[in-house]
Design a protein around this motif. Structure first.
Motif, short mmCIF file in Angstrom:
data_model
loop_
_atom_site.label_atom_id
_atom_site.label_comp_id
_atom_site.label_asym_id
_atom_site.label_seq_id
_atom_site.Cartn_x
_atom_site.Cartn_y
_atom_site.Cartn_z
N UNK A 1 30.25 37.03 41.10
CA UNK A 1 30.16 37.68 39.80
C UNK A 1 30.16 39.20 39.90
N UNK B 1 30.06 25.50 45.67
CA UNK B 1 28.65 25.69 45.36
C UNK B 1 28.49 26.40 44.03
N UNK B 2 27.44 26.08 43.37
CA UNK B 2 27.09 26.90 42.21
C UNK B 2 25.59 26.86 42.00
N UNK C 1 36.45 45.71 36.47
CA UNK C 1 36.94 46.18 35.17
C UNK C 1 36.08 47.28 34.58
N UNK C 2 34.77 47.21 34.86
CA UNK C 2 33.89 48.23 34.31
C UNK C 2 34.25 49.60 34.89
N UNK D 1 38.16 29.15 36.22
CA UNK D 1 38.10 28.57 37.57
C UNK D 1 38.32 29.64 38.63
N UNK E 1 38.74 32.94 37.93
CA UNK E 1 38.26 34.24 37.43
C UNK E 1 39.38 35.26 37.26
N UNK F 1 33.93 24.75 37.40
CA UNK F 1 33.84 25.87 36.49
C UNK F 1 32.65 26.75 36.85
N UNK F 2 31.54 26.07 37.09
CA UNK F 2 30.33 26.81 37.42
C UNK F 2 30.50 27.50 38.75
N UNK F 3 31.10 26.78 39.66
CA UNK F 3 31.25 27.32 41.00
C UNK F 3 32.01 28.62 40.96
N UNK F 4 33.14 28.58 40.29
CA UNK F 4 33.97 29.76 40.28
C UNK F 4 33.31 30.88 39.51
N UNK F 5 32.62 30.48 38.46
CA UNK F 5 32.01 31.49 37.62
C UNK F 5 30.95 32.26 38.38
N UNK F 6 30.29 31.58 39.33
CA UNK F 6 29.19 32.26 40.01
C UNK F 6 29.59 32.70 41.41
N UNK G 1 33.82 40.83 40.27
CA UNK G 1 34.66 40.75 39.09
C UNK G 1 34.09 41.59 37.97
N UNK G 2 32.77 41.59 37.89
CA UNK G 2 32.14 42.32 36.80
C UNK G 2 32.32 43.82 36.99
N UNK H 1 26.34 32.13 32.51
CA UNK H 1 27.10 32.81 33.56
C UNK H 1 28.00 33.86 32.94
#
Lengths: 174, 421
Positions: A22, B15-16, A29-30, B222, B224, A14-19, A25-26, B183
């Protein structure tokens, strides 16, 4: 044991994909969203541009009642106040006379209550103004409605002075 | 090693990076009725890690309000053989452990929970993980300790979602339940509302105004990737997942007033549930999936109602207060939490289905959007401090309160995520 490792794995996924990326993706949409933002924040300007060739348009006259574009509401109410009725009625009359013009009625709320309830209440306020516009002569198809709930306050204070400004429906010409 | 219950090797695929600093400042008030005295001894070798494991565990246990930290008085046993139990009689339990770097760059963390009175081991574990997972390991150790003493699953490893509004920018954020590891899932120049976790924690449903009106999206945490769940004419809002994840309740104004509908996660199978001229909104599924709580002003004021999941008769549940909003079932389904409004102020309250007794848990007067931790012991909500929107929690018995102030921006619309299974 398995439980732990699996949980950690999920966390890492979860963390991996989230970061992962960024920024991409951010920003996407903006950027997409920029256009409606510009429209929303500058309705007056847009109207001025759209009607510029027609110098006699009452919409442009700062002394006309049509220069007022908002109806205000009491707390938790969606009844157009007596003092704002002439404004709404004048826009209804204008729309009757200008069948090519369309408006979006944008309902807003103060920040009290839940955001979701306020989204619903803002819709009810927009609908109340639409109803009065139509009764005053506008065609139903000339008027669309939207609610911004408590999400787009005009005044940002946490007091009645700000709240009274934010309990509002705006008539935005397209 | 034999004394450890097991040895876990984690396969780490991606990685994160953890945030170097807390995104939130945390202030705790109050304490549980019977706090368990524990000593958390610094782990051997933890100075070499990005985070001290013992600090994270101590902070977790302290925040829960269920534990009282007993000073270690400078003693640092790391193995059972080094523990002189007489030194620790002020505590019921003692945590010792060590962290060591392996040749492949990973870290091995060993910990033991010792009963100081019985002078025996309560828990023992060894975990091998990557260096940047140390914090997650510490949270899991905290979960195990919490469960051992309280009988309830710990929620230190769970995550929360919220919206951070900073100037004109809105960020949908996922963070650890202690506010670390923040995040951004989505950043927009338009308002974001109503994040809702899928039951497996893999997706968030939420509402944005990027299309000029309220439209509901679902996004995978996962991959995004995100897609529109509902973009009918009018507002599309207030998504809530069913416990089996096979449908969502959602609020649409496509047929006039705000009414509650069911829809599948792929946007198909739309079914209308309520048929009033009033506002029906903020649906929440019961844990068994059979009922839906919602807020409605069908009776004049805004109150909480419950109806069967296929619609039909809705029973009014709240009668006190001017208005009541934002109901959410407790994880055991025995009651619900909601926003109780009286005298122009807003508080977090719970109600028990059996007794129909309400309990007001907060006192700030600007407390919104409550949700239960998945163990039902803590309630997360949004409140205000010094003019800023902040996160806060209150234990479900009202005794322990916590404020979490962001370093910047206003926090809104928090929602506690599920256990990661």
């Amino acid at each position: 044991m398995k439980k732990i490792s699996f949980s950690l794995l999920l966390i890492s996924l979860l963390s991996a994909c989230a970061s992962d990326k960024p920024a991409d993706v951010a920003q996407a949409p903006a950027a997409e969203a920029q256009q409606p933002a510009a429209q929303e924040t500058a309705p007056a300007q847009q109207t001025a541009q759209a009607t510029a060739p027609v110098a006699t348009d009452a919409l442009e006259d700062p002394n006309s009642i049509l220069s007022k574009r908002s109806a205000f509401f009491d707390f938790d109410k969606s009844v157009v106040k007596e003092e704002d009725k002439p404004v709404v009625q004048a826009h209804g009359q204008y729309l009757k006379e200008h069948a090519d013009r369309t408006v979006e009625v944008q309902g807003n709320c103060d920040e009290r209550g839940s955001s979701e309830y306020n989204l619903a209440l803002g819709q009810r306020r927009a609908d109340a103004v639409k109803k009065m516009l139509v009764v005053s002569g506008a065609g139903a198809k000339q008027v669309t409605t939207v609610s911004f709930g408590e999400e787009k306050p005009r005044a940002t204070g946490h007091n009645e002075a700000a709240w009274s400004q934010n309990r509002r429906a705006d008539i935005a010409y397209k | 090693m034999k004394k450890y219950i097991g040895n876990i090797s984690l396969v780490l695929l991606m990685t994160f990076a953890l945030s170097a600093h807390a995104a939130l400042d945390i202030e705790i008030t109050g304490a549980g009725e019977h706090q368990i005295p524990v000593s958390i001894v610094p782990f051997a070798g933890e100075d070499l890690l990005s985070q001290k494991i013992s600090d994270v565990i101590a902070s977790d246990l302290k925040r829960s309000g269920m534990f009282r930290l007993v000073d270690t008085a400078g003693k640092t046993p790391h193995e059972t053989s080094e523990v002189v139990y007489a030194d620790w009689s002020a505590a019921d339990a003692l945590t010792i452990g060590s962290a060591s770097k392996l040749a492949d760059g990973r870290v091995e963390v060993k910990f033991r929970l010792l009963d100081t009175h019985k002078q025996s081991q309560m828990l023992g574990q060894s975990v091998v993980a990557r260096m940047d997972q140390v914090r997650a390991i510490a949270h899991r150790i905290s979960d195990l300790i919490y469960e051992k003493f309280t009988g309830d699953a710990g929620v230190f490893s769970t995550r929360i979602a919220y919206v951070n509004k900073d100037g004109g920018m809105y960020r949908l954020v996922v963070a650890d339940s202690d506010g670390y590891g923040e995040q951004s899932v989505l950043t927009l120049k338009h308002p974001i509302m109503s994040p809702s976790w899928s039951p497996d924690g893999s997706h968030l449903a939420y509402v944005t105004f990027e299309q000029g009106r309220a439209v509901t999206y679902i996004q995978s945490l996962y991959t995004r990737q995100r897609f529109v769940l509902a973009a009918f004419p009018g507002s599309n809002s207030s998504p809530a997942w069913s416990p089996d994840g096979k449908q969502l309740a959602i609020v649409l104004t496509r047929e006039g007033n705000s009414n509650i509908y069911l829809v599948r996660p792929d946007g198909t199978g739309l079914k209308r549930l309520t048929y009033t001229d009033a506002i029906d909104t903020e649906p929440s599924f019961s844990p068994d999936g059979r009922y839906i709580l919602f807020a409605s002003d069908r009776g004049g004021s805004v109150q909480i109602y419950q109806m069967p999941v296929d619609g039909g008769f809705a029973e009014r549940l709240t009668f006190e207060g001017n208005n009541n909003f934002s109901p959410r079932y407790s994880p055991d389904g025995n009651g619900f939490v909601y926003m109780y409004s009286t005298g122009g102020q807003f508080y977090i309250a719970t109600m028990d289905f059996q007794t129909r007794q309400m309990q007001v848990l907060t006192d700030v007067g600007w407390d919104k959007k409550p949700s239960f931790a998945p163990n039902g012991k803590i309630i997360l909500f949004a409140t205000e401090s010094l003019g800023r929107g902040i996160l806060a929690t209150v234990s479900s018995d009202g005794r322990v309160k916590q404020k979490m102030t962001p370093q910047q921006g206003d926090i809104r619309e928090p929602m506690w995520g599920p256990f990661l299974k």
